[in-house]
Scaffold this active site. Sequence first.
Site, mmCIF file in Angstrom:
data_model
loop_
_atom_site.group_PDB
_atom_site.id
_atom_site.type_symbol
_atom_site.label_atom_id
_atom_site.label_comp_id
_atom_site.label_asym_id
_atom_site.label_seq_id
_atom_site.Cartn_x
_atom_site.Cartn_y
_atom_site.Cartn_z
ATOM 1 N N ASN A 146 0.872 -1.171 0.000
ATOM 2 C CA ASN A 146 0.000 0.000 0.000
ATOM 3 C C ASN A 146 0.913 1.226 0.000
ATOM 4 O O ASN A 146 1.486 1.566 1.021
ATOM 5 C CB ASN A 146 -0.890 -0.030 1.253
ATOM 6 C CG ASN A 146 -1.763 1.212 1.373
ATOM 7 O OD1 ASN A 146 -1.812 2.044 0.472
ATOM 8 N ND2 ASN A 146 -2.456 1.338 2.501
ATOM 9 N N TRP A 147 1.035 1.819 -1.159
ATOM 10 C CA TRP A 147 1.959 2.965 -1.279
ATOM 11 C C TRP A 147 1.425 4.211 -0.574
ATOM 12 O O TRP A 147 2.145 5.182 -0.404
ATOM 13 C CB TRP A 147 2.216 3.298 -2.754
ATOM 14 C CG TRP A 147 2.971 2.259 -3.525
ATOM 15 C CD1 TRP A 147 3.393 1.029 -3.075
ATOM 16 C CD2 TRP A 147 3.429 2.368 -4.880
ATOM 17 N NE1 TRP A 147 4.076 0.369 -4.070
ATOM 18 C CE2 TRP A 147 4.115 1.171 -5.192
ATOM 19 C CE3 TRP A 147 3.325 3.349 -5.859
ATOM 20 C CZ2 TRP A 147 4.690 0.930 -6.446
ATOM 21 C CZ3 TRP A 147 3.895 3.113 -7.113
ATOM 22 C CH2 TRP A 147 4.576 1.915 -7.396
ATOM 23 N N LYS A 148 0.149 4.216 -0.223
ATOM 24 C CA LYS A 148 -0.489 5.388 0.377
ATOM 25 C C LYS A 148 -0.235 6.622 -0.510
ATOM 26 O O LYS A 148 -0.165 6.488 -1.727
ATOM 27 C CB LYS A 148 -0.016 5.582 1.819
ATOM 28 C CG LYS A 148 -0.197 4.286 2.644
ATOM 29 C CD LYS A 148 -0.007 4.446 4.108
ATOM 30 C CE LYS A 148 -0.216 3.099 4.805
ATOM 31 N NZ LYS A 148 -0.107 3.186 6.252
ATOM 32 N N HIS A 177 -9.478 1.123 4.846
ATOM 33 C CA HIS A 177 -8.221 1.319 5.575
ATOM 34 C C HIS A 177 -8.481 2.250 6.762
ATOM 35 O O HIS A 177 -9.293 3.177 6.658
ATOM 36 C CB HIS A 177 -7.164 1.912 4.634
ATOM 37 C CG HIS A 177 -5.797 1.868 5.249
ATOM 38 N ND1 HIS A 177 -5.392 2.769 6.197
ATOM 39 C CD2 HIS A 177 -4.772 0.989 5.084
ATOM 40 C CE1 HIS A 177 -4.152 2.462 6.582
ATOM 41 N NE2 HIS A 177 -3.760 1.385 5.921
ATOM 42 N N GLU A 181 -6.882 4.640 7.916
ATOM 43 C CA GLU A 181 -6.656 6.068 7.631
ATOM 44 C C GLU A 181 -7.870 6.675 6.937
ATOM 45 O O GLU A 181 -8.228 7.828 7.174
ATOM 46 C CB GLU A 181 -5.383 6.233 6.780
ATOM 47 C CG GLU A 181 -4.133 5.938 7.625
ATOM 48 C CD GLU A 181 -2.958 5.361 6.853
ATOM 49 O OE1 GLU A 181 -2.948 5.425 5.610
ATOM 50 O OE2 GLU A 181 -2.044 4.819 7.512
ATOM 51 N N GLU A 229 -5.275 -4.993 10.387
ATOM 52 C CA GLU A 229 -4.259 -3.973 10.622
ATOM 53 C C GLU A 229 -4.539 -3.255 11.937
ATOM 54 O O GLU A 229 -5.328 -2.290 11.969
ATOM 55 C CB GLU A 229 -4.269 -2.942 9.485
ATOM 56 C CG GLU A 229 -3.970 -3.518 8.126
ATOM 57 C CD GLU A 229 -3.384 -2.471 7.179
ATOM 58 O OE1 GLU A 229 -2.379 -2.783 6.556
ATOM 59 O OE2 GLU A 229 -3.923 -1.346 7.099
ATOM 60 N N GLY A 277 2.631 2.231 10.848
ATOM 61 C CA GLY A 277 3.572 3.337 10.717
ATOM 62 C C GLY A 277 4.270 3.708 12.017
ATOM 63 O O GLY A 277 4.908 4.749 12.108
ATOM 64 N N SER A 297 3.593 -2.196 10.286
ATOM 65 C CA SER A 297 5.048 -2.257 10.494
ATOM 66 C C SER A 297 5.647 -3.614 10.155
ATOM 67 O O SER A 297 6.562 -4.080 10.826
ATOM 68 C CB SER A 297 5.398 -1.840 11.932
ATOM 69 O OG SER A 297 4.987 -0.506 12.164
ATOM 70 N N GLY A 347 2.966 -1.112 4.249
ATOM 71 C CA GLY A 347 3.008 0.316 3.942
ATOM 72 C C GLY A 347 4.436 0.749 3.657
ATOM 73 O O GLY A 347 4.952 0.577 2.553
ATOM 74 N N GLY A 348 5.106 1.280 4.668
ATOM 75 C CA GLY A 348 6.438 1.867 4.505
ATOM 76 C C GLY A 348 7.422 0.985 3.749
ATOM 77 O O GLY A 348 8.123 1.462 2.845
HETATM 78 O O1 LIG Z 1 -1.235 0.644 6.830
HETATM 79 C C1 LIG Z 1 -0.478 -0.221 6.431
HETATM 80 C C2 LIG Z 1 -0.726 -0.917 5.172
HETATM 81 O O2 LIG Z 1 -1.992 -0.655 4.692
HETATM 82 C C3 LIG Z 1 0.750 -0.566 7.188
HETATM 83 O O3 LIG Z 1 1.624 0.503 7.122
HETATM 84 P P1 LIG Z 1 3.118 0.317 7.673
HETATM 85 O O4 LIG Z 1 3.661 -0.946 7.074
HETATM 86 O O5 LIG Z 1 3.840 1.550 7.206
HETATM 87 O O6 LIG Z 1 3.005 0.220 9.171
#
Ligand SMILES: O=C(CO)COP(=O)(O)O
Length: 253
Positions: free
Chosen positions: A9-11, A98, A100, A170, A176, A216, A237-238
């Site tokens: 997930n590149w966000k 998600h 967020e 999640e 994050g 994470s 994510g990251g």
């Molecule tokens: O929200 C995430 C994937 O959708 C997880 O993010 P991180 O891997 O940056 O913690």
Amino acid sequence: MRRKIIAGNWKMNKTLSEGLALASEVVNIAQDEVPSGVSLVLCTPAIHLSQVAAILKSADRVFLGAQNMSEHESGAYTGDISADMIKSVGAGYVILGHSERREYHHETNAQLAARVKLALNKGLTPIFCCGESLATREAGEHVGFVNNQLKESLYELSAEEMSKVVIAYEPIWAIGTGVTASSDQAQEMHQSIRASLAGQFGEQVAGQVSILYGGSMKPDNAAELLAQPDVDGGLIGGASLKARDFIQIAKSY
Ligand SMILES: O=C(CO)COP(=O)(O)O
């Protein structure tokens, strides 16, 4: 056999040129290094989808996804993206719910139920996100909270529809933050999600649904999380923003 999926997930990261470079690097490395039973999904910013699709054409196990979708088919919804649009640029997956989006855009379980249904009707695979806050976990209410998210967004589906959904657990406190759920905490929740699916849709469907862990996940903790019997992959994510790290996670299987 459940599908093993490592989704990135590149966000809201990467300009178009940066995103195309990342997608190309993932495709090149994946070809030789990702175990044959593992599928990769790149969930890019919507504005990059059609050009990333062209890069993924040559890759057999790297798929494309959007990060969000409207519950409306079309019309006066400025800034929103429809299921047909996502399909039309060659993406087959869409992340829905998600944390967020739930937090900053106030998406509700009922709205997500409509989106999941529409995505399935249009032939997209929803990656449905669920997960509790730290306060909910500390109150000991995490299992009930997640179960209620599933109930309100997924349990009006038919068994056949449900078998096509991918779930991502999640925990919000792990996203994050660098704090990962322990493998025991992840397994406990994944097992409880599968038991809940079995109660609603039967053992066969529950056994088919891939449940990904997100929060994470990194090259150095992926192997232990992915070794859990009910963890069928990751939503990253990251670490998905660096091709090497992302592929390293997929290789941890
Ligand atoms: O929200 C995430 C994937 O959708 C997880 O993010 P991180 O891997 O940056 O913690």
